[in-house]
Design a protein around this motif. Sequence first.
Motif, PDB file in Angstrom:
ATOM      1  N   CYS A   1       0.918  -1.097  -0.182  1.00 29.95           N
ATOM      2  CA  CYS A   1      -0.153  -0.086  -0.028  1.00 29.95           C
ATOM      3  C   CYS A   1       0.909   1.271  -0.052  1.00 29.95           C
ATOM      4  O   CYS A   1       1.818   1.431   0.788  1.00 29.95           O
ATOM      5  CB  CYS A   1      -0.753  -0.055   1.192  1.00 29.95           C
TER       6      CYS A   1
ATOM      7  N   CYS B  68      -4.062  -2.040  10.303  1.00 31.17           N
ATOM      8  CA  CYS B  68      -4.300  -2.245   8.752  1.00 31.17           C
ATOM      9  C   CYS B  68      -4.585  -3.868   8.841  1.00 31.17           C
ATOM     10  O   CYS B  68      -5.433  -4.628   8.287  1.00 31.17           O
ATOM     11  CB  CYS B  68      -3.562  -1.606   7.977  1.00 31.17           C
TER      12      CYS B  68
ATOM     13  N   CYS C 117      -9.606   2.808   4.896  1.00 28.64           N
ATOM     14  CA  CYS C 117      -8.475   3.220   3.874  1.00 28.64           C
ATOM     15  C   CYS C 117      -8.593   4.864   3.911  1.00 28.64           C
ATOM     16  O   CYS C 117      -7.804   5.748   3.809  1.00 28.64           O
ATOM     17  CB  CYS C 117      -8.523   2.578   2.549  1.00 28.64           C
TER      18      CYS C 117
HETATM   19 FE1  SF4 Z   1      -3.202   1.196   3.192  1.00 29.51          FE
HETATM   20 FE2  SF4 Z   1      -5.792   1.074   3.719  1.00 29.51          FE
HETATM   21 FE3  SF4 Z   1      -4.195  -0.524   5.237  1.00 29.51          FE
HETATM   22 FE4  SF4 Z   1      -4.234   2.272   5.415  1.00 29.51          FE
HETATM   23  S1  SF4 Z   1      -5.710   0.848   5.946  1.00 29.51           S
HETATM   24  S2  SF4 Z   1      -2.260   1.057   5.284  1.00 29.51           S
HETATM   25  S3  SF4 Z   1      -4.564   2.956   3.110  1.00 29.51           S
HETATM   26  S4  SF4 Z   1      -4.522  -0.781   2.958  1.00 29.51           S
END
Ligand code: SF4
Length: 333
Positions: free
Chosen positions: A243, A264, A271
Amino acid sequence: MNKKRSLTGDRPTGKLHIGHYFGSLQNRVKMQEDENLERFVMIADVQALTDNFNEPQKVRNNVYEVLKDYLAVGIDPNKTTIFLQSMIPEIAELTVFYSNLVTIARLQRNPTVKTEIAQKKELFGESVTYGFLGYPISQAADITAFGGELIPVGEDQEPVIEQCREIVRKFNSIYGDVLKEPEAVFSKEKRIKGLDGNDKMGKSLGNAIYLSDTDEEITKKVMGALTDPGRIKKDDPGNPNICMVAYYHNLFSKGEVKEICEECKAGKRGCVACKKQLIENIIKELNPIREKRKYYEERPEELKRILMEGTKKAQAEARKTMEKVKKAMKLDY
Ligand code: SF4
């Protein structure tokens, strides 16, 4: 004790982005603390023309953009001589002298030049210009005009520094011991990827955050950044290793990265919220830079004075080199 000289620079083909910031710019600011070093930073407008010869206005417009970026990140004209390449004719003169010391075959074999020619197929087609093929010769002139000994570069530029050393050795062996061999100093910082995951960052790819970007531009770019494509719902476990938002959190959210990655992976972080947190941290980091940039934007006379004073100082050094070079080449009429 004799101070060593360093030379760095940028081609003014666009504003500087955070790839420059985490790489060369922060390094140059750090180098200002080294009292044993005399620093020169060149805005390489002549070199920019080697592959932008058909866009002179673009190069001209970006000279002051790059200067504003330099001053905004903390390159201090009292500690670092910032100058404009095209105003130092001695560099062009040295380029002509050195062009007798390099064969065309050697330039064609230079790995950096080979790679760059391949990347510029659209501009050059099958037939590259004399000016572009010979740019390592003009870089040797840039470096030696100021007696540059320590040259901070990315590893991909080492063949160009080696070419400069070859020119120096050949010059000294024919005309006498006049020039200094430079040494490449490799930056420990790795190249920063674009928001789309591309290894290269740039305007044409639309994947770069510029030091001068507004809040709205930063928001739009981060909102479009590449995330883990396998993640559909907020509670799906994610993989921060693939990511770009996590990648940028590593740069801008230092103390928060561990928590971000854990949440995450556990599917406990959305996200959108993750991107918003990144946007906030990028804006926090860039705010003082943008404020300083604005200060100079409103003072074009001050910008001009800084550039002209630096160029005058740099030219005085280039003249001293030229005097020695011409004497050694029996051209001191
Ligand atoms: Fe990436 Fe979404 Fe994980 Fe944040 S939550 S690190 S934006 S995949």
